[in-house]
Design a protein around this motif. Sequence first.
Motif, short mmCIF file in Angstrom:
data_model
loop_
_atom_site.label_atom_id
_atom_site.label_comp_id
_atom_site.label_asym_id
_atom_site.label_seq_id
_atom_site.Cartn_x
_atom_site.Cartn_y
_atom_site.Cartn_z
N VAL A 24 1.00 -1.44 0.18
CA VAL A 24 0.29 0.13 -0.22
C VAL A 24 0.76 1.28 -0.09
CG1 VAL A 24 -1.32 1.58 1.17
CG2 VAL A 24 -1.76 -1.31 0.83
N GLY A 25 2.11 1.24 0.55
CA GLY A 25 2.63 2.44 0.45
C GLY A 25 3.82 3.01 -0.92
N MET A 26 3.77 1.91 -1.36
CA MET A 26 4.77 1.79 -2.16
C MET A 26 3.76 2.80 -3.35
SD MET A 26 7.54 1.58 -4.09
CE MET A 26 8.34 -0.67 -3.59
N VAL A 27 2.85 1.76 -3.88
CA VAL A 27 1.94 2.34 -4.91
C VAL A 27 1.12 3.74 -4.09
CG1 VAL A 27 -0.74 2.56 -5.08
CG2 VAL A 27 0.36 0.53 -5.09
N ALA A 28 1.08 4.31 -3.00
CA ALA A 28 0.58 5.71 -2.53
C ALA A 28 0.98 6.53 -2.99
CB ALA A 28 0.46 5.66 -1.18
N PHE A 84 12.20 6.55 0.38
CA PHE A 84 10.83 6.40 0.73
C PHE A 84 10.95 4.73 0.15
CE2 PHE A 84 6.50 5.09 0.98
CZ PHE A 84 6.65 5.89 2.81
N TRP A 85 11.13 5.01 -0.79
CA TRP A 85 11.35 3.74 -1.53
C TRP A 85 12.05 2.69 -1.04
CZ3 TRP A 85 15.06 1.57 -4.86
CH2 TRP A 85 14.02 0.11 -6.12
N ILE A 86 13.68 2.87 -1.22
CA ILE A 86 14.10 2.53 -0.67
C ILE A 86 13.84 1.83 0.63
CG2 ILE A 86 16.59 2.49 -0.61
CD1 ILE A 86 17.01 4.91 -1.68
N ALA A 87 13.63 2.85 1.13
CA ALA A 87 13.32 2.01 3.31
C ALA A 87 12.37 0.81 2.70
CB ALA A 87 12.70 3.20 3.70
N LEU A 88 11.54 0.97 1.94
CA LEU A 88 10.26 -0.29 1.54
C LEU A 88 11.29 -1.49 1.48
CD1 LEU A 88 7.35 1.69 0.01
CD2 LEU A 88 7.58 1.06 2.34
N GLN A 89 12.44 -1.45 0.33
CA GLN A 89 12.31 -2.18 -0.66
C GLN A 89 13.73 -3.22 1.07
OE1 GLN A 89 11.98 -3.51 -3.58
NE2 GLN A 89 11.31 -1.97 -4.48
N THR A 91 12.88 -2.98 3.66
CA THR A 91 12.40 -3.71 5.29
C THR A 91 11.72 -5.06 4.56
OG1 THR A 91 11.44 -1.30 5.66
CG2 THR A 91 10.60 -2.81 6.04
N ALA A 92 11.15 -4.68 3.30
CA ALA A 92 10.77 -6.48 2.92
C ALA A 92 12.29 -7.89 3.14
CB ALA A 92 10.27 -6.48 1.76
N ILE A 93 13.26 -6.85 2.45
CA ILE A 93 14.65 -7.56 1.73
C ILE A 93 14.98 -8.27 3.53
CG2 ILE A 93 16.66 -8.64 1.32
CD1 ILE A 93 15.81 -6.36 -1.21
N GLY A 94 15.32 -7.20 4.14
CA GLY A 94 15.90 -7.55 5.82
C GLY A 94 14.95 -8.34 6.57
N SER A 95 14.32 -8.04 6.09
CA SER A 95 13.18 -8.96 6.85
C SER A 95 12.99 -10.63 6.58
CB SER A 95 10.97 -8.64 6.65
OG SER A 95 10.64 -9.60 7.68
N LEU A 96 12.44 -10.36 5.07
CA LEU A 96 12.70 -12.08 5.46
C LEU A 96 13.94 -12.53 4.82
CD1 LEU A 96 9.80 -11.44 2.09
CD2 LEU A 96 9.63 -12.61 3.86
N ALA A 97 14.93 -11.53 4.85
CA ALA A 97 16.38 -12.19 4.73
C ALA A 97 16.96 -13.07 6.32
CB ALA A 97 17.16 -11.94 4.26
N ALA A 98 16.64 -11.46 7.20
CA ALA A 98 16.58 -12.21 8.38
C ALA A 98 15.97 -13.55 8.46
CB ALA A 98 16.55 -11.21 9.58
N GLY A 174 15.85 -5.24 -10.59
CA GLY A 174 17.16 -6.31 -10.15
C GLY A 174 18.29 -5.86 -9.10
N PHE A 175 17.82 -4.81 -8.96
CA PHE A 175 18.20 -3.77 -7.81
C PHE A 175 18.18 -5.04 -6.69
CE2 PHE A 175 17.52 -1.03 -3.67
CZ PHE A 175 18.77 -0.48 -4.28
N ALA A 176 16.90 -4.40 -5.94
CA ALA A 176 15.98 -5.90 -5.04
C ALA A 176 16.59 -7.06 -5.63
CB ALA A 176 14.78 -5.45 -5.25
N LEU A 177 17.32 -7.45 -5.97
CA LEU A 177 17.89 -8.98 -6.58
C LEU A 177 19.48 -8.77 -5.87
CD1 LEU A 177 17.13 -10.30 -9.56
CD2 LEU A 177 16.59 -11.60 -7.33
N CYS A 178 19.88 -7.21 -6.55
CA CYS A 178 21.39 -6.90 -6.12
C CYS A 178 21.44 -6.90 -4.20
CB CYS A 178 21.27 -5.97 -6.28
SG CYS A 178 23.48 -5.30 -6.19
N MET A 179 20.57 -6.64 -3.26
CA MET A 179 20.33 -6.84 -2.32
C MET A 179 19.83 -7.91 -1.67
SD MET A 179 21.10 -2.83 -1.10
CE MET A 179 22.09 -2.99 -2.35
#
Length: 273
Positions: A24-28, A84-89, A91-98, A174-179
């Motif tokens: 929702v945050g990303m779309v908004a 903000f876009w970076i933070a959303l990305q 957050t998802a990566i850090g949470s699921l990777a952890a 691609g950036f998300a995969l890089c992270m």
Amino acid sequence: MRSRWPLFWIALYRRRRMLAALLVGMVAFEALIVVVAGALAPADLFAAGGKGPPSAYRAFSGSSGAVSIASYPGLLGAGLTHPFWIALQLTAIGSLAAAAVAADVESGTVELVVVRPVSRSRLLAERTAALVFAVLVLNAAATLTVAAGVALSPDIHRMVPLSGVLAAGLMGFGFALCMTGPAMAVSAAGRRRAQVIGATIAIGAVGFAVNFIALAWEPAAPLRFLSPFHYYAPGDALAEGGVLWPQLGVLVGTGLLGILAAHLLLRRRDLAP
């Protein structure tokens, strides 16, 4: 179907509320960027005393330097590289990777999970797939939101082709995969979820800072090659109307190397808490 990949579905289910909020945050946010771009010309938005934006602003336009933020591609690119876009990305990566490995090691439950028929490789593969799926959905949502805004605004559409929007979205994935790759490697080797989240944030923040300094200060220009944000250039993709394949190759290649390293590290490590 869910019985075939239980770890994949459980990883997504446990963080469904967080992922829904991020979506929702990303779309908004992307909708807001498109509305701002359509309401006020970028050249007017960044005009100051008849001068254009400072050269340091190139880092915020998602460009390697060829696209100014005071343009439609630059402003939309800024929406795809905004903190903000970076933070959303992240957050998802850090949470699921952890949660992939380190969280189970920290809680002492990993030995209950990694038993036959659930191998270490399967554990990491399904949880990596869940993370990749999550960031794919986030980037698809951002891309479709921007594409809808561009299609509905004739002024923006004249300067930004829809093919450029799709290309920028692919660059974002691609950036998300890089992270994701380095984050999974840290999770496979770490014992605390805080280590994974901290490393993910550090890579993103340091990478952005290095790219900003390299664009703003000429003596530091060679450092830009060390930052993922040098290769992730959605502003350039929006302006050119196509995918920047060499840059995308670097981003995806880095992510795949990180995932490979995660598998090697997990196979060789002691999982005892």
